[in-house]
Scaffold this motif. Structure first.
Motif, PDB file in Angstrom:
ATOM      1  N   THR A  35       0.823  -1.206   0.000  1.00  0.00           N
ATOM      2  CA  THR A  35       0.000   0.000   0.000  1.00  0.00           C
ATOM      3  C   THR A  35       0.858   1.257   0.000  1.00  0.00           C
ATOM      4  N   ALA A  36       2.054   1.194   0.550  1.00  0.00           N
ATOM      5  CA  ALA A  36       2.966   2.335   0.549  1.00  0.00           C
ATOM      6  C   ALA A  36       4.318   1.851   0.041  1.00  0.00           C
ATOM      7  N   VAL A  38       8.037   1.435  -1.124  1.00  0.00           N
ATOM      8  CA  VAL A  38       9.272   2.089  -0.711  1.00  0.00           C
ATOM      9  C   VAL A  38      10.363   1.715  -1.697  1.00  0.00           C
ATOM     10  N   GLN A  42      15.268   2.434   0.883  1.00  0.00           N
ATOM     11  CA  GLN A  42      14.424   2.596   2.059  1.00  0.00           C
ATOM     12  C   GLN A  42      14.097   1.237   2.672  1.00  0.00           C
ATOM     13  N   ARG A  77      12.196  10.457   4.433  1.00  0.00           N
ATOM     14  CA  ARG A  77      11.112   9.927   3.605  1.00  0.00           C
ATOM     15  C   ARG A  77      10.325   8.846   4.352  1.00  0.00           C
ATOM     16  N   LEU A  78      11.055   7.977   5.057  1.00  0.00           N
ATOM     17  CA  LEU A  78      10.383   6.920   5.819  1.00  0.00           C
ATOM     18  C   LEU A  78       9.571   7.503   6.976  1.00  0.00           C
ATOM     19  N   ALA A  80       8.185  10.472   6.853  1.00  0.00           N
ATOM     20  CA  ALA A  80       7.052  11.147   6.216  1.00  0.00           C
ATOM     21  C   ALA A  80       5.893  10.183   5.937  1.00  0.00           C
ATOM     22  N   VAL A  81       6.216   8.912   5.620  1.00  0.00           N
ATOM     23  CA  VAL A  81       5.146   7.935   5.381  1.00  0.00           C
ATOM     24  C   VAL A  81       4.730   7.215   6.665  1.00  0.00           C
ATOM     25  N   GLY A  82       5.394   7.557   7.778  1.00  0.00           N
ATOM     26  CA  GLY A  82       4.988   7.016   9.065  1.00  0.00           C
ATOM     27  C   GLY A  82       5.594   5.670   9.422  1.00  0.00           C
ATOM     28  N   PHE A  83       6.688   5.278   8.745  1.00  0.00           N
ATOM     29  CA  PHE A  83       7.290   3.971   9.022  1.00  0.00           C
ATOM     30  C   PHE A  83       8.376   4.012  10.081  1.00  0.00           C
ATOM     31  N   SER A 103       3.247   1.176  12.178  1.00  0.00           N
ATOM     32  CA  SER A 103       2.964   1.108  10.730  1.00  0.00           C
ATOM     33  C   SER A 103       4.137   0.475   9.984  1.00  0.00           C
TER      34      SER A 103
END
Length: 165
Positions: A35-36, A38, A42, A77-78, A80-83, A103
């Protein structure tokens, strides 16, 4: 090692390389369904954190063989996507530690499950005897990769991210 043994080792390396390329295709399918999605870089950061959560940025930089600014951008970046999230170390405010978020952990579980399903679909089509041989061969391969000998010192072993049992 005899010439015949060297030739067989070379043939095995070629077949392993071809199998690795096939596995990359299968693994890529799992990542494409994410879904996200990378990037590969990453994803390496996520694997490092999944193995050793809460390491400092220098450790991540060393394991990736990269530079601090590049790793910082990867983590931006990671984050920013909440990982991942970063925190100051309790021992030094200048040192940052990187942690997987829930997440990020969920993404890694899902990714591994998708990849395992892709591999299972192929391996299930193999005859049982060949599956047993594959398991034995992969176990021997892992053991050889984890072995630290005179050709590969501890520092090089660590730099490559190879784990021992």
């Amino acid at each position: 090692m005899s010439a015949e043994s060297q030739e067989k080792a070379h043939d095995a390396a070629r077949v392993a390389s071809e199998a690795t390329e096939l596995m990359e295709v299968l693994w890529g399918r799992g990542r494409e369904l994410a879904t996200a999605p990378v990037s590969a870089s990453q994803l390496k950061v996520l694997f490092i954190l999944d193995d050793e959560d809460g390491v400092n940025l220098r450790t991540v930089t060393d394991r990736l063989g990269s530079t601090p600014p590049s790793v910082s951008r990867l983590c931006d970046r990671l984050e920013a996507v909440g990982f991942v999230h970063r925190t100051s170390s309790p021992s030094s405010r200048r040192e940052l530690r990187v942690w997987l978020t829930e997440s990020g952990r969920s993404f890694m579980r899902d990714l591994r499950a998708r990849r395992e399903r892709e591999l299972h679909a192929v391996i299930a089509r193999m005859p049982p005897r060949k599956r047993a041989m594959l398991l034995e061969g992969l176990a021997a391969f892992q053991e050889a990769a984890n072995r630290v000998d005179g050709d590969t010192g501890e520092a090089e072993h660590e730099r490559l991210g190879l784990r021992t049992a």
